[in-house]
Design a protein around this motif. Structure first.
Motif, PDB file in Angstrom:
ATOM      1  N   ALA A  70      35.237  28.874  38.016  1.00  0.00           N
ATOM      2  CA  ALA A  70      34.586  29.798  37.698  1.00  0.00           C
ATOM      3  C   ALA A  70      35.157  30.691  36.860  1.00  0.00           C
ATOM      4  CB  ALA A  70      34.207  30.618  39.170  1.00  0.00           C
ATOM      5  N   ASP A  71      36.331  30.976  36.758  1.00  0.00           N
ATOM      6  CA  ASP A  71      36.861  31.888  36.016  1.00  0.00           C
ATOM      7  C   ASP A  71      38.548  31.689  35.669  1.00  0.00           C
ATOM      8  OD1 ASP A  71      37.858  32.764  38.209  1.00  0.00           O
ATOM      9  OD2 ASP A  71      36.490  34.320  38.409  1.00  0.00           O
ATOM     10  N   ARG A  72      39.121  32.544  34.970  1.00  0.00           N
ATOM     11  CA  ARG A  72      40.524  32.425  34.717  1.00  0.00           C
ATOM     12  C   ARG A  72      41.465  32.194  35.852  1.00  0.00           C
ATOM     13  NH1 ARG A  72      44.630  36.101  32.591  1.00  0.00           N
ATOM     14  NH2 ARG A  72      46.033  34.915  31.401  1.00  0.00           N
ATOM     15  N   PRO A  73      41.262  33.417  36.592  1.00  0.00           N
ATOM     16  CA  PRO A  73      42.165  33.404  37.900  1.00  0.00           C
ATOM     17  C   PRO A  73      41.847  32.050  38.799  1.00  0.00           C
ATOM     18  CG  PRO A  73      40.735  35.303  37.604  1.00  0.00           C
ATOM     19  CD  PRO A  73      40.214  34.447  36.687  1.00  0.00           C
ATOM     20  N   LEU A 147      48.868  33.148  42.782  1.00  0.00           N
ATOM     21  CA  LEU A 147      48.819  33.653  41.543  1.00  0.00           C
ATOM     22  C   LEU A 147      50.133  34.630  41.537  1.00  0.00           C
ATOM     23  CD1 LEU A 147      44.981  34.767  41.193  1.00  0.00           C
ATOM     24  CD2 LEU A 147      46.741  33.146  39.662  1.00  0.00           C
ATOM     25  N   HIS A 148      50.750  35.242  42.680  1.00  0.00           N
ATOM     26  CA  HIS A 148      51.584  36.185  42.450  1.00  0.00           C
ATOM     27  C   HIS A 148      52.979  35.435  42.732  1.00  0.00           C
ATOM     28  CE1 HIS A 148      53.760  39.793  42.754  1.00  0.00           C
ATOM     29  NE2 HIS A 148      54.332  39.612  44.035  1.00  0.00           N
ATOM     30  N   PHE A 149      53.082  34.785  43.911  1.00  0.00           N
ATOM     31  CA  PHE A 149      54.365  34.224  44.185  1.00  0.00           C
ATOM     32  C   PHE A 149      54.692  32.994  43.176  1.00  0.00           C
ATOM     33  CE2 PHE A 149      56.893  31.294  46.745  1.00  0.00           C
ATOM     34  CZ  PHE A 149      58.030  32.225  47.028  1.00  0.00           C
ATOM     35  N   PHE A 150      53.848  32.088  43.091  1.00  0.00           N
ATOM     36  CA  PHE A 150      54.023  30.925  42.143  1.00  0.00           C
ATOM     37  C   PHE A 150      53.810  31.158  40.752  1.00  0.00           C
ATOM     38  CE2 PHE A 150      53.737  29.077  46.450  1.00  0.00           C
ATOM     39  CZ  PHE A 150      54.751  28.459  46.695  1.00  0.00           C
ATOM     40  N   CYS A 151      52.737  31.894  40.260  1.00  0.00           N
ATOM     41  CA  CYS A 151      52.565  32.098  39.075  1.00  0.00           C
ATOM     42  C   CYS A 151      53.260  33.156  38.384  1.00  0.00           C
ATOM     43  CB  CYS A 151      50.902  32.368  38.624  1.00  0.00           C
ATOM     44  SG  CYS A 151      49.731  30.884  39.100  1.00  0.00           S
ATOM     45  N   GLY A 152      53.808  34.337  39.111  1.00  0.00           N
ATOM     46  CA  GLY A 152      54.397  35.154  38.804  1.00  0.00           C
ATOM     47  C   GLY A 152      53.781  36.343  38.192  1.00  0.00           C
ATOM     48  N   PHE A 153      52.293  36.521  38.331  1.00  0.00           N
ATOM     49  CA  PHE A 153      51.571  37.486  37.710  1.00  0.00           C
ATOM     50  C   PHE A 153      51.762  38.743  38.840  1.00  0.00           C
ATOM     51  CE2 PHE A 153      48.748  33.936  36.349  1.00  0.00           C
ATOM     52  CZ  PHE A 153      48.809  34.375  35.005  1.00  0.00           C
ATOM     53  N   SER A 154      51.805  39.821  38.036  1.00  0.00           N
ATOM     54  CA  SER A 154      51.788  41.300  38.855  1.00  0.00           C
ATOM     55  C   SER A 154      50.582  41.538  39.767  1.00  0.00           C
ATOM     56  CB  SER A 154      52.064  42.188  37.797  1.00  0.00           C
ATOM     57  OG  SER A 154      51.109  42.608  37.060  1.00  0.00           O
ATOM     58  N   PHE A 155      50.540  42.427  40.716  1.00  0.00           N
ATOM     59  CA  PHE A 155      49.425  42.789  41.338  1.00  0.00           C
ATOM     60  C   PHE A 155      48.509  43.241  40.378  1.00  0.00           C
ATOM     61  CE2 PHE A 155      52.393  43.534  45.084  1.00  0.00           C
ATOM     62  CZ  PHE A 155      52.350  42.038  45.599  1.00  0.00           C
ATOM     63  N   LEU A 156      48.870  44.155  39.439  1.00  0.00           N
ATOM     64  CA  LEU A 156      47.864  44.533  38.565  1.00  0.00           C
ATOM     65  C   LEU A 156      47.108  43.665  37.634  1.00  0.00           C
ATOM     66  CD1 LEU A 156      49.898  47.649  37.056  1.00  0.00           C
ATOM     67  CD2 LEU A 156      47.754  47.660  38.404  1.00  0.00           C
ATOM     68  N   GLU A 157      47.869  42.716  37.143  1.00  0.00           N
ATOM     69  CA  GLU A 157      47.187  41.477  36.423  1.00  0.00           C
ATOM     70  C   GLU A 157      46.232  40.719  37.287  1.00  0.00           C
ATOM     71  OE1 GLU A 157      50.698  39.857  33.493  1.00  0.00           O
ATOM     72  OE2 GLU A 157      50.956  39.428  35.478  1.00  0.00           O
ATOM     73  N   ILE A 158      46.636  40.445  38.574  1.00  0.00           N
ATOM     74  CA  ILE A 158      45.838  39.881  39.487  1.00  0.00           C
ATOM     75  C   ILE A 158      44.567  40.510  39.756  1.00  0.00           C
ATOM     76  CG2 ILE A 158      45.487  39.120  41.871  1.00  0.00           C
ATOM     77  CD1 ILE A 158      48.606  38.218  41.838  1.00  0.00           C
ATOM     78  N   ALA A 159      44.480  41.974  39.792  1.00  0.00           N
ATOM     79  CA  ALA A 159      43.630  42.792  40.204  1.00  0.00           C
ATOM     80  C   ALA A 159      42.433  42.632  38.834  1.00  0.00           C
ATOM     81  CB  ALA A 159      44.278  44.283  40.399  1.00  0.00           C
ATOM     82  N   ALA A 160      43.146  42.699  37.854  1.00  0.00           N
ATOM     83  CA  ALA A 160      42.317  42.697  36.579  1.00  0.00           C
ATOM     84  C   ALA A 160      41.515  41.347  36.494  1.00  0.00           C
ATOM     85  CB  ALA A 160      43.277  42.855  34.959  1.00  0.00           C
ATOM     86  N   MET A 161      42.301  40.083  36.792  1.00  0.00           N
ATOM     87  CA  MET A 161      41.767  39.051  36.849  1.00  0.00           C
ATOM     88  C   MET A 161      40.516  38.821  37.561  1.00  0.00           C
ATOM     89  SD  MET A 161      44.648  36.146  36.043  1.00  0.00           S
ATOM     90  CE  MET A 161      45.846  36.757  36.960  1.00  0.00           C
ATOM     91  N   ARG A 162      40.638  39.445  38.967  1.00  0.00           N
ATOM     92  CA  ARG A 162      39.725  39.243  39.991  1.00  0.00           C
ATOM     93  C   ARG A 162      38.789  40.506  39.939  1.00  0.00           C
ATOM     94  NH1 ARG A 162      42.641  38.571  45.519  1.00  0.00           N
ATOM     95  NH2 ARG A 162      41.078  37.195  46.036  1.00  0.00           N
ATOM     96  N   GLY A 163      38.801  41.408  39.323  1.00  0.00           N
ATOM     97  CA  GLY A 163      37.944  42.634  39.138  1.00  0.00           C
ATOM     98  C   GLY A 163      38.015  43.644  40.464  1.00  0.00           C
TER      99      GLY A 163
END
Length: 188
Positions: A70-73, A147-163
């Motif tokens: 559906a999207d990038r995340p 996204l966080h543990f395996f991909c290494g994205f920060s919580f801020l990055e995940i929040a932005a990806m998920r809206g």
């Protein structure tokens, strides 16, 4: 950039091989970083290179007609799950080879398996099983873990990806960790 990426994701959903190739080309460096992160998480006990892992994941994803992003995340979460599965399978095969079982191994490594590597492979396999169980119960929580543990994205990055807000992601992270902790304790 995001519009081009969204268009490629949707075209890749429609089994457009050229779109899938272009999507991987566009995201190659991020996906390579993701592969490196997966191998670091597996503790350097695996003799698998990030490039090999990335290419195997590409073949795994591109060879499926039934996947949709559906999207990038969701694309990165799916790529992460594919890489996690490959790493776990590779670790299990190496452990089985150490025990004298012959398996067909597509990702080969000729280095002997130490006791620490076998233990790390077992822990990784248990975590993978617990994450798969979590994904059936709460897919969004499993996605945060990927996204966080395996991909290494920060919580801020995940929040932005998920809206969503950073606090929502942190709350989901805590809930996912709690559920995984209980699943791993129950399994032990």
């Amino acid at each position: 950039m995001h519009e081009q990426l969204d268009e490629l994701i949707h075209r890749a959903d429609a089994s457009d091989g050229a779109a899938a190739d272009e999507l991987f080309g566009l995201l190659y460096h991020e996906l390579h970083r993701l592969a490196e992160h997966h191998l670091r998480r597996a503790q350097s006990s695996l003799t698998l290179s990030p490039t090999t892992l990335l290419h195997e994941a590409y073949l795994n994803i591109a060879g499926r007609d039934d996947v949709a992003f559906a999207d990038r995340p969701r694309f990165f979460a799916y790529a992460s799950r594919a890489m996690r599965g490959l790493v776990i399978d590779y670790a299990r095969r190496r452990r089985a080879t150490k025990r004298g079982r012959d398996l067909e191994i597509t990702l080969t490594g000729d280095h002997p398996v130490s006791a620490d590597a076998a233990r790390a492979a077992e822990e990784l396999a248990r975590l993978g099983d617990a994450l798969n169980e979590l994904a059936t119960l709460e897919p969004s929580l499993a996605e945060v873990v990927d996204l966080h543990f395996f991909c290494g994205f920060s919580f801020l990055e995940i929040a932005a990806m998920r809206g969503v807000s950073d606090r929502t992601v942190q709350r989901d992270w805590r809930k996912a960790r709690l559920l995984l902790h209980h699943a791993l304790l129950d399994e032990a």
